[in-house]
Design a protein around this motif. Sequence first.
Motif, mmCIF file in Angstrom:
data_model
loop_
_atom_site.group_PDB
_atom_site.id
_atom_site.type_symbol
_atom_site.label_atom_id
_atom_site.label_comp_id
_atom_site.label_asym_id
_atom_site.label_seq_id
_atom_site.Cartn_x
_atom_site.Cartn_y
_atom_site.Cartn_z
ATOM 1 N N PHE A 193 0.829 -1.207 0.000
ATOM 2 C CA PHE A 193 0.000 0.000 0.000
ATOM 3 C C PHE A 193 0.864 1.259 0.000
ATOM 4 N N VAL A 194 1.925 1.255 0.802
ATOM 5 C CA VAL A 194 2.826 2.403 0.838
ATOM 6 C C VAL A 194 3.515 2.587 -0.509
ATOM 7 N N ILE A 195 3.861 1.482 -1.162
ATOM 8 C CA ILE A 195 4.509 1.580 -2.468
ATOM 9 C C ILE A 195 3.551 2.127 -3.514
ATOM 10 N N PHE A 196 2.277 1.791 -3.416
ATOM 11 C CA PHE A 196 1.295 2.231 -4.403
ATOM 12 C C PHE A 196 1.073 3.746 -4.372
ATOM 13 N N LEU A 197 1.210 4.380 -3.209
ATOM 14 C CA LEU A 197 0.826 5.781 -3.062
ATOM 15 C C LEU A 197 1.543 6.728 -4.028
ATOM 16 N N PRO A 198 2.884 6.718 -4.136
ATOM 17 C CA PRO A 198 3.517 7.670 -5.069
ATOM 18 C C PRO A 198 3.132 7.433 -6.524
ATOM 19 N N PHE A 199 2.945 6.186 -6.913
ATOM 20 C CA PHE A 199 2.538 5.908 -8.290
ATOM 21 C C PHE A 199 1.094 6.342 -8.533
ATOM 22 N N LEU A 200 0.250 6.194 -7.510
ATOM 23 C CA LEU A 200 -1.123 6.681 -7.628
ATOM 24 C C LEU A 200 -1.148 8.192 -7.764
ATOM 25 N N LEU A 201 -0.251 8.876 -7.053
ATOM 26 C CA LEU A 201 -0.164 10.334 -7.167
ATOM 27 C C LEU A 201 0.227 10.756 -8.582
ATOM 28 N N VAL A 202 1.154 10.026 -9.192
ATOM 29 C CA VAL A 202 1.544 10.334 -10.578
ATOM 30 C C VAL A 202 0.357 10.162 -11.513
ATOM 31 N N ASP A 203 -0.409 9.096 -11.331
ATOM 32 C CA ASP A 203 -1.584 8.868 -12.182
ATOM 33 C C ASP A 203 -2.611 9.991 -12.025
ATOM 34 N N LEU A 204 -2.836 10.438 -10.784
ATOM 35 C CA LEU A 204 -3.817 11.500 -10.553
ATOM 36 C C LEU A 204 -3.356 12.825 -11.168
ATOM 37 N N VAL A 205 -2.067 13.142 -11.024
ATOM 38 C CA VAL A 205 -1.547 14.396 -11.599
ATOM 39 C C VAL A 205 -1.649 14.375 -13.119
ATOM 40 N N VAL A 206 -1.286 13.271 -13.722
ATOM 41 C CA VAL A 206 -1.362 13.165 -15.182
ATOM 42 C C VAL A 206 -2.806 13.255 -15.648
ATOM 43 N N ALA A 207 -3.717 12.583 -14.954
ATOM 44 C CA ALA A 207 -5.129 12.639 -15.338
ATOM 45 C C ALA A 207 -5.678 14.052 -15.200
ATOM 46 N N ALA A 208 -5.287 14.763 -14.138
ATOM 47 C CA ALA A 208 -5.763 16.136 -13.948
ATOM 48 C C ALA A 208 -5.232 17.068 -15.033
ATOM 49 N N ALA A 212 -7.434 19.111 -17.756
ATOM 50 C CA ALA A 212 -7.351 20.563 -17.877
ATOM 51 C C ALA A 212 -7.042 20.993 -19.305
ATOM 52 N N LEU A 213 -6.279 20.180 -20.017
ATOM 53 C CA LEU A 213 -5.937 20.496 -21.403
ATOM 54 C C LEU A 213 -7.029 20.066 -22.385
ATOM 55 N N GLY A 214 -8.062 19.446 -21.866
ATOM 56 C CA GLY A 214 -9.144 18.990 -22.727
ATOM 57 C C GLY A 214 -8.815 17.740 -23.522
ATOM 58 N N MET A 215 -7.781 17.043 -23.146
ATOM 59 C CA MET A 215 -7.374 15.818 -23.855
ATOM 60 C C MET A 215 -8.009 14.609 -23.172
ATOM 61 N N ILE A 216 -9.327 14.600 -23.153
ATOM 62 C CA ILE A 216 -10.046 13.547 -22.437
ATOM 63 C C ILE A 216 -10.007 12.225 -23.187
ATOM 64 N N MET A 217 -9.666 12.231 -24.441
ATOM 65 C CA MET A 217 -9.623 11.001 -25.226
ATOM 66 C C MET A 217 -8.279 10.273 -25.103
ATOM 67 N N VAL A 218 -7.303 10.918 -24.493
ATOM 68 C CA VAL A 218 -5.986 10.290 -24.315
ATOM 69 C C VAL A 218 -5.981 9.496 -23.014
ATOM 70 N N PRO A 219 -5.724 8.199 -23.057
ATOM 71 C CA PRO A 219 -5.661 7.408 -21.809
ATOM 72 C C PRO A 219 -4.545 7.924 -20.898
ATOM 73 N N PRO A 220 -4.842 8.169 -19.629
ATOM 74 C CA PRO A 220 -3.790 8.672 -18.724
ATOM 75 C C PRO A 220 -2.586 7.749 -18.624
ATOM 76 N N THR A 221 -2.805 6.438 -18.745
ATOM 77 C CA THR A 221 -1.681 5.500 -18.626
ATOM 78 C C THR A 221 -0.668 5.682 -19.748
ATOM 79 N N THR A 222 -1.094 6.207 -20.874
ATOM 80 C CA THR A 222 -0.160 6.437 -21.987
ATOM 81 C C THR A 222 0.931 7.425 -21.589
ATOM 82 N N ILE A 223 0.575 8.399 -20.758
ATOM 83 C CA ILE A 223 1.544 9.411 -20.309
ATOM 84 C C ILE A 223 2.179 9.017 -18.982
#
Length: 251
Positions: A193-208, A212-223
């Motif tokens: 669980f502790v290991i998952f947290l920083p990677f989850l933060l990266v996913d949330l930042v990329v998705a946000a 914000a850029l309106g690129m809703i069709m781009v899968p967040p995992t791609t970035i």
Amino acid sequence: MSASLRRWRLPLLILVALLALLAASVASAHPAVEALGQAVKQDYSPVVRTFVLLSLLSVIPVLLIGLTSFTRIIIVLSLLRHALGLPQTPPNSVLVTLAMFLTLFSMAPVVDQVNNQALQPYLQEKITVTQAIDIGSAPVREFMVRQTRESDLSAVLEMARAPRPKTIDDIKFVHLAPAFLLSELKTAFQIGFVIFLPFLLVDLVVAAILMALGMIMVPPTTISLPLKILLFILIDGWVLVSKALLSSYWT
């Protein structure tokens, strides 16, 4: 044989002998293999002892999973792989091999005690098989007790409808083994669980950012996937996780 293989041959053989001693100890307490256990405990002919030893070697994988640090290590490594977003990379064979070496490192003090106190005296015919099993199982039992939570042991005793032991020496091995395994599972998931947290933060930042850029069709995992891999490489993640796993036992 290369120098590196010769260096690790003896520790690996000692670990196998340790698991064989544990197999004999467990077999002597299990009704289904009571005859094998009695054969090991008595001084039968070398042919019979060899047959019994080869039979007990079949349960070594179970003992490696349930009675050593292997369970915690392999679960954490698997959760780390999923946290990176790479469920198949590294492959299972690589993770299992790394987990086995880390298991050897984490249990090095136990292996040394078993080798010095039980295996070597038995090979020199200073003690009998029964004495080797009793002496060799003591360090492993101490290791398991030290890593077992009292709450997990109480839960196992409750499930088995067994009375609470008065001292540590009164804990039966059939109760200690599942309690140790439950504690290892809980600790492994806590570390995961502790290991998952920083990677989850990266996913949330990329998705946000993509939202914000309106690129809703781009899968967040791609970035986020290459960013997580880059971050993991920069911090030397495999070494950090390996050291953290070993330190969880050495402390």
